[in-house]
Design a protein around this motif. Structure first.
Motif, PDB file in Angstrom:
ATOM      1  N   LEU A 323      -3.302  -5.921  17.478  1.00  7.21           N
ATOM      2  CA  LEU A 323      -3.966  -4.756  16.894  1.00  7.21           C
ATOM      3  C   LEU A 323      -4.305  -5.043  15.443  1.00  7.21           C
ATOM      4  N   ASN A 324      -5.561  -4.897  15.079  1.00  6.61           N
ATOM      5  CA  ASN A 324      -5.990  -5.048  13.690  1.00  6.61           C
ATOM      6  C   ASN A 324      -6.360  -3.697  13.117  1.00  6.61           C
ATOM      7  N   PHE A 325      -5.897  -3.441  11.902  1.00  6.98           N
ATOM      8  CA  PHE A 325      -6.258  -2.232  11.166  1.00  6.98           C
ATOM      9  C   PHE A 325      -6.907  -2.693   9.869  1.00  6.98           C
ATOM     10  N   CYS A 326      -8.195  -2.410   9.725  1.00  9.71           N
ATOM     11  CA  CYS A 326      -8.891  -2.987   8.578  1.00  9.71           C
ATOM     12  C   CYS A 326      -9.839  -2.045   7.848  1.00  9.71           C
ATOM     13  N   ASP A 327     -10.203  -0.908   8.413  1.00  9.25           N
ATOM     14  CA  ASP A 327     -11.264  -0.126   7.766  1.00  9.25           C
ATOM     15  C   ASP A 327     -10.745   1.036   6.936  1.00  9.25           C
ATOM     16  N   HIS A 328      -9.415   1.150   6.800  1.00  6.39           N
ATOM     17  CA  HIS A 328      -8.892   2.239   5.986  1.00  6.39           C
ATOM     18  C   HIS A 328      -7.843   1.746   4.997  1.00  6.39           C
ATOM     19  N   ILE A 329      -7.919   0.483   4.633  1.00 10.91           N
ATOM     20  CA  ILE A 329      -7.037  -0.033   3.608  1.00 10.91           C
ATOM     21  C   ILE A 329      -7.597   0.400   2.252  1.00 10.91           C
ATOM     22  N   VAL A 330      -6.768   1.040   1.435  1.00 11.23           N
ATOM     23  CA  VAL A 330      -7.220   1.505   0.122  1.00 11.23           C
ATOM     24  C   VAL A 330      -6.892   0.439  -0.921  1.00 11.23           C
ATOM     25  N   PRO A 331      -7.540   0.468  -2.076  1.00  8.93           N
ATOM     26  CA  PRO A 331      -7.309  -0.577  -3.068  1.00  8.93           C
ATOM     27  C   PRO A 331      -5.858  -0.622  -3.554  1.00  8.93           C
ATOM     28  N   VAL A 332      -5.440  -1.803  -4.009  1.00  2.88           N
ATOM     29  CA  VAL A 332      -4.109  -1.942  -4.591  1.00  2.88           C
ATOM     30  C   VAL A 332      -4.041  -1.140  -5.884  1.00  2.88           C
ATOM     31  N   ARG A 333      -2.809  -0.859  -6.328  1.00  4.99           N
ATOM     32  CA  ARG A 333      -2.650  -0.157  -7.601  1.00  4.99           C
ATOM     33  C   ARG A 333      -3.045  -1.105  -8.731  1.00  4.99           C
ATOM     34  N   PRO A 334      -4.044  -0.740  -9.536  1.00  2.13           N
ATOM     35  CA  PRO A 334      -4.531  -1.672 -10.567  1.00  2.13           C
ATOM     36  C   PRO A 334      -3.443  -2.141 -11.504  1.00  2.13           C
ATOM     37  N   GLN A 335      -2.502  -1.249 -11.849  1.00  4.45           N
ATOM     38  CA  GLN A 335      -1.468  -1.606 -12.819  1.00  4.45           C
ATOM     39  C   GLN A 335      -0.471  -2.625 -12.278  1.00  4.45           C
ATOM     40  N   CYS A 336      -0.496  -2.846 -10.946  1.00  2.00           N
ATOM     41  CA  CYS A 336       0.465  -3.778 -10.330  1.00  2.00           C
ATOM     42  C   CYS A 336      -0.107  -5.169 -10.118  1.00  2.00           C
ATOM     43  N   ASN A 337      -1.387  -5.349 -10.381  1.00  2.72           N
ATOM     44  CA  ASN A 337      -2.031  -6.663 -10.279  1.00  2.72           C
ATOM     45  C   ASN A 337      -1.806  -7.335  -8.926  1.00  2.72           C
ATOM     46  N   GLY A 338      -1.742  -6.529  -7.868  1.00  2.00           N
ATOM     47  CA  GLY A 338      -1.598  -7.077  -6.524  1.00  2.00           C
ATOM     48  C   GLY A 338      -0.180  -7.356  -6.089  1.00  2.00           C
ATOM     49  N   VAL A 339       0.795  -7.219  -6.987  1.00  2.00           N
ATOM     50  CA  VAL A 339       2.189  -7.500  -6.608  1.00  2.00           C
ATOM     51  C   VAL A 339       2.671  -6.494  -5.567  1.00  2.00           C
ATOM     52  N   ASP A 340       2.165  -5.264  -5.611  1.00  2.00           N
ATOM     53  CA  ASP A 340       2.582  -4.253  -4.629  1.00  2.00           C
ATOM     54  C   ASP A 340       2.258  -4.675  -3.203  1.00  2.00           C
ATOM     55  N   LYS A 341       1.275  -5.573  -3.031  1.00  2.00           N
ATOM     56  CA  LYS A 341       0.920  -6.050  -1.695  1.00  2.00           C
ATOM     57  C   LYS A 341       1.937  -7.055  -1.151  1.00  2.00           C
ATOM     58  N   LEU A 342       2.831  -7.538  -2.020  1.00  2.00           N
ATOM     59  CA  LEU A 342       3.824  -8.528  -1.596  1.00  2.00           C
ATOM     60  C   LEU A 342       5.167  -7.905  -1.239  1.00  2.00           C
ATOM     61  N   LEU A 343       5.318  -6.607  -1.435  1.00  2.00           N
ATOM     62  CA  LEU A 343       6.641  -6.002  -1.286  1.00  2.00           C
ATOM     63  C   LEU A 343       7.191  -6.134   0.130  1.00  2.00           C
ATOM     64  N   GLY A 344       6.330  -5.912   1.128  1.00  2.00           N
ATOM     65  CA  GLY A 344       6.812  -6.002   2.506  1.00  2.00           C
ATOM     66  C   GLY A 344       7.281  -7.402   2.848  1.00  2.00           C
ATOM     67  N   VAL A 345       6.512  -8.410   2.441  1.00  8.47           N
ATOM     68  CA  VAL A 345       6.892  -9.801   2.716  1.00  8.47           C
ATOM     69  C   VAL A 345       8.157 -10.157   1.939  1.00  8.47           C
TER      70      VAL A 345
END
Length: 395
Positions: A323-345
């Motif tokens: 299952l792919n979910f791709c059309d409702h991903i919202v932008p990362v928090r700008p103040q986190c510089n993408g680090v918030d996307k690494l939290l789950g991993v």
């Protein structure tokens, strides 16, 4: 009655129909080389439908639609839809066509549809699933008073797409000539796709084994928290957890051994894959609406409406649903510089050393990410608690 028997009975009239009149369902691929050739074919297609008091829908690019309306002079007698808005994701698109045909023929009228799928920019997995849609149409609309003309630009499309069209359409039109396709074999095509390999999972993928319904709650809590850590929109998280719960429950209830849940994320999409022993009852599971098939394959049709792409494969006694979910991903928090996307991993201890240092440095200063990580850590702790699986070792 099996799907094959139902198809054989419904398809027989198609082999005797070479004109534009529709006895039941005519599924035809139109091969063309230029836009002018396409419009030249669509003008009589539309006019003959209007003259016969049929419901006519043309789904093409905006530029083709504008040219067609200019040539005909009025669009009052037919509908023109933008193909980029209709051909979004395979199962959702098929569901939209099911509703359109049902509404267009419920008063006894016949209907004709010309559709121009959007192939540009698709990856091999997406292309395969769109060809599955074309194969499934032969079953889904078998008893509908419908002429469906699928438009293929042979000058732009990859030869593999054209070859698939020959296997999934009983009739091929070139210019004004219509002939039966000698390669027509939708069940073989579908079986070949279902037996093919999915693109490999990335090294960062996390795998969780689910043995019983008691494992579901912590796993689903992680699924939800992981989606939030990847900035999935809240409006989509309910769809996600409902979908994953349904597939895992089905695997636990009817398969042998544990269900394996694989999770990973890229900047473009979140992917959840459920793998279990056993096989489905239909080659077209996931592409048959409930009104078409009496077979129950875990509600895959409904699941396909909730995600953006569903791919089912059967190999070596295992069934895999991606299952792919791709059309409702919202932008990362700008103040986190993408680090918030690494939290789950990071919570799953799957980061590399550089990522670990980056995340730990960020968590020391960002209260929002720290709170999110605390939730993920608690859920991972529940999943890794050995007391949850004492029954596995007979303790």
């Amino acid at each position: 009655m099996t799907d094959s028997a139902r198809y054989d009975r419904a398809a027989r009239p198609l082999t005797r129909s070479c004109g534009l009149a529709v006895a039941t369902y005519t599924h035809r691929a139109f091969f063309h080389d230029t836009d002018d050739e396409l419009v030249d074919a669509l003008v009589p297609f539309v006019m003959e439908g209007i003259d016969a008091d049929e419901r006519v829908v043309v789904v093409v690019t905006a530029s083709i639609g504008e040219t067609l309306c200019r040539r005909i002079g009025s669009s009052d007698g037919f509908d023109v839809w933008d193909s980029t808005e209709v051909y979004t994701y395979p199962v959702r698109t098929l569901a939209g066509y099911v509703d359109t045909v049902r509404d267009g023929t419920e008063d006894g009228r016949r209907m004709r549809v010309a559709g121009q799928p959007v192939w540009a920019g698709l990856n091999p997995l997406e292309i395969a699933e769109w060809t599955c849609l074309e194969a499934a149409c032969n079953l889904v609309f078998a008893e509908s008073p419908l002429l469906m003309l699928c438009l293929y630009d042979t000058s732009r499309l990859d030869p593999s797409v054209i070859a698939a069209a020959r296997r999934t359409h009983p009739e091929i039109r070139r210019g004004s000539q219509v002939a039966a396709s000698p390669e027509f074999a939708p069940f073989d095509h579908q079986s070949n796709v279902r037996a093919s390999e999915l693109p490999p999972r990335p090294a960062s993928c996390e795998t969780i084994s689910i043995f019983a319904h008691s494992d579901l709650d912590p796993v689903l809590s992680f699924v939800e928290a992981f989606a939030r850590s990847q900035a999935m929109a809240e409006s989509r998280i309910t769809d996600l957890t409902t979908t994953v719960r349904g597939l895992i429950s089905q695997a636990i209830d009817y398969r042998l051994g544990p269900a394996h849940l694989h999770i990973w994320a890229t900047p473009e999409e979140l992917t959840y894959e459920i793998e279990s022993h056993g096989s489905l009852t239909s080659e077209f599971a996931g592409y048959l609406p409930p009104c078409t098939s009496a077979l129950d394959d875990g509600g895959l049709w409904l699941i396909g409406q909730q995600c953006d792409l569903i791919a089912v494969r059967e190999q070596r006694g295992m069934t895999t649903v991606r299952l792919n979910f791709c059309d409702h991903i919202v932008p990362v928090r700008p103040q986190c510089n993408g680090v918030d996307k690494l939290l789950g991993v990071y919570a799953l201890r799957a980061c590399d050393p550089e990522e670990i240092a980056l995340v730990e440095s960020h968590l020391a200063t960002c209260t929002e990410c720290r709170a999110e990580f605390d939730v993920l850590s608690q859920v991972v702790g529940l999943m890794n608690d050995p007391d949850d699986h004492q029954h596995e070792s007979g303790s």
